[in-house]
Design a protein around this motif. Structure first.
Motif, PDB file in Angstrom:
ATOM      1  N   ARG A  16       0.792  -1.146  -0.022  1.00  0.00           N
ATOM      2  CA  ARG A  16       0.081  -0.166   0.109  1.00  0.00           C
ATOM      3  C   ARG A  16       0.779   1.174  -0.012  1.00  0.00           C
ATOM      4  NH1 ARG A  16      -4.074  -0.893   4.005  1.00  0.00           N
ATOM      5  NH2 ARG A  16      -5.431  -1.490   2.281  1.00  0.00           N
ATOM      6  N   GLY A  17       0.538   2.095  -0.810  1.00  0.00           N
ATOM      7  CA  GLY A  17       1.240   3.521  -0.919  1.00  0.00           C
ATOM      8  C   GLY A  17       1.215   4.334   0.405  1.00  0.00           C
TER       9      GLY A  17
ATOM     10  N   GLN B  89       1.005   0.072  -4.700  1.00  0.00           N
ATOM     11  CA  GLN B  89      -0.473   0.258  -5.198  1.00  0.00           C
ATOM     12  C   GLN B  89      -0.726   1.983  -4.569  1.00  0.00           C
ATOM     13  OE1 GLN B  89      -2.783  -1.578  -6.846  1.00  0.00           O
ATOM     14  NE2 GLN B  89      -3.797   0.409  -6.809  1.00  0.00           N
ATOM     15  N   ALA B  90      -0.832   2.853  -5.423  1.00  0.00           N
ATOM     16  CA  ALA B  90      -1.066   4.138  -5.147  1.00  0.00           C
ATOM     17  C   ALA B  90      -2.375   4.318  -4.490  1.00  0.00           C
ATOM     18  CB  ALA B  90      -1.203   4.993  -6.380  1.00  0.00           C
ATOM     19  N   LEU B  91      -2.202   5.404  -3.407  1.00  0.00           N
ATOM     20  CA  LEU B  91      -3.345   5.387  -2.371  1.00  0.00           C
ATOM     21  C   LEU B  91      -4.718   5.927  -3.212  1.00  0.00           C
ATOM     22  CD1 LEU B  91      -1.796   7.466   0.725  1.00  0.00           C
ATOM     23  CD2 LEU B  91      -2.957   4.926   0.647  1.00  0.00           C
ATOM     24  N   GLY B  92      -5.899   5.692  -2.738  1.00  0.00           N
ATOM     25  CA  GLY B  92      -7.147   5.956  -3.637  1.00  0.00           C
ATOM     26  C   GLY B  92      -7.230   5.329  -4.987  1.00  0.00           C
ATOM     27  N   SER B  93      -6.393   4.662  -5.250  1.00  0.00           N
ATOM     28  CA  SER B  93      -6.558   3.984  -6.426  1.00  0.00           C
ATOM     29  C   SER B  93      -7.847   3.122  -6.796  1.00  0.00           C
ATOM     30  CB  SER B  93      -5.380   3.083  -7.100  1.00  0.00           C
ATOM     31  OG  SER B  93      -5.345   2.012  -6.219  1.00  0.00           O
ATOM     32  N   GLY B  94      -8.415   2.444  -5.656  1.00  0.00           N
ATOM     33  CA  GLY B  94      -9.546   1.712  -5.575  1.00  0.00           C
ATOM     34  C   GLY B  94      -9.312   0.289  -5.983  1.00  0.00           C
ATOM     35  N   ASN B  95      -7.823  -0.016  -6.454  1.00  0.00           N
ATOM     36  CA  ASN B  95      -7.636  -1.442  -6.681  1.00  0.00           C
ATOM     37  C   ASN B  95      -7.267  -2.154  -5.434  1.00  0.00           C
ATOM     38  OD1 ASN B  95      -7.071  -3.960  -7.788  1.00  0.00           O
ATOM     39  ND2 ASN B  95      -5.515  -2.801  -9.254  1.00  0.00           N
ATOM     40  N   THR B  96      -7.756  -3.298  -4.945  1.00  0.00           N
ATOM     41  CA  THR B  96      -7.518  -3.813  -3.729  1.00  0.00           C
ATOM     42  C   THR B  96      -6.265  -4.698  -3.882  1.00  0.00           C
ATOM     43  OG1 THR B  96      -9.040  -5.720  -4.048  1.00  0.00           O
ATOM     44  CG2 THR B  96      -9.628  -3.707  -2.684  1.00  0.00           C
TER      45      THR B  96
END
Length: 159
Positions: free
Chosen positions: A30-31, A139-146
């Motif tokens: 996680r970013g 995984q960039a914050l707020g990307s919605g991809n889990t």
């Protein structure tokens, strides 16, 4: 005598081929934001034989621990655990809200598009330790991809 030597060599060769391997899939981290000093690493682990995840290391963090999140008296709590048992052929998912690798005392923010090198340390049934190197995409914050698919590092381990 010749039979004894051949039998011994065969036993050593068989033991080498019987090495436990852990398949690592869909690893991601996680970013973080600039002031954040901790993040989690998530992945799916499937061992070829019973094994135990006993530690992890990463150059991006001063401290790396294996954690679990669990409900205690209607409150979600996170705590370090000494290891995580992995059953042969069964996939263990390390995911948000459950088991995960905790990266603490981060040396810099983790930004989407970067990768984080992580060394996973396992023990086999004979208590022999082996490591596996992975490269987990951030995984960039707020990307919605889990879950971001693992792009590198599914390969080997070293002893």
């Amino acid at each position: 005598m010749k039979k004894l030597i051949i039998t011994g060599l065969l036993a050593v060769t068989t033991a080498a081929w019987a090495q436990t391997v852990v398949k690592v899939e869909d690893a991601w981290v996680r970013g973080t934001v600039a002031t954040q000093k901790a993040s989690g690493a998530f992945m799916r682990l499937t061992p070829s034989a019973n094994a135990r995840l006993v530690a992890a290391e990463s150059p991006v963090a001063g401290v790396v621990e294996i954690h679990e999140m669990a409900m205690e008296n209607d409150v979600m709590r996170m705590r370090q655990i000494p290891g995580l048992d992995l059953a042969a052929g069964r996939t263990m998912e390390l995911k948000p809200g459950g088991y995960h690798v905790m990266l603490m005392d981060l040396k810099q923010p983790l930004k989407g598009g970067e990768t984080v090198p992580i060394t996973l340390v396992f023990e086999d049934a004979a208590k022999q330790r082996f490591t596996q190197q992975i490269e987990a995409p951030v995984q960039a914050l707020g990307s919605g991809n889990t879950a971001a698919p693992m792009k590198h590092g599914q390969g080997g381990h070293k002893h």
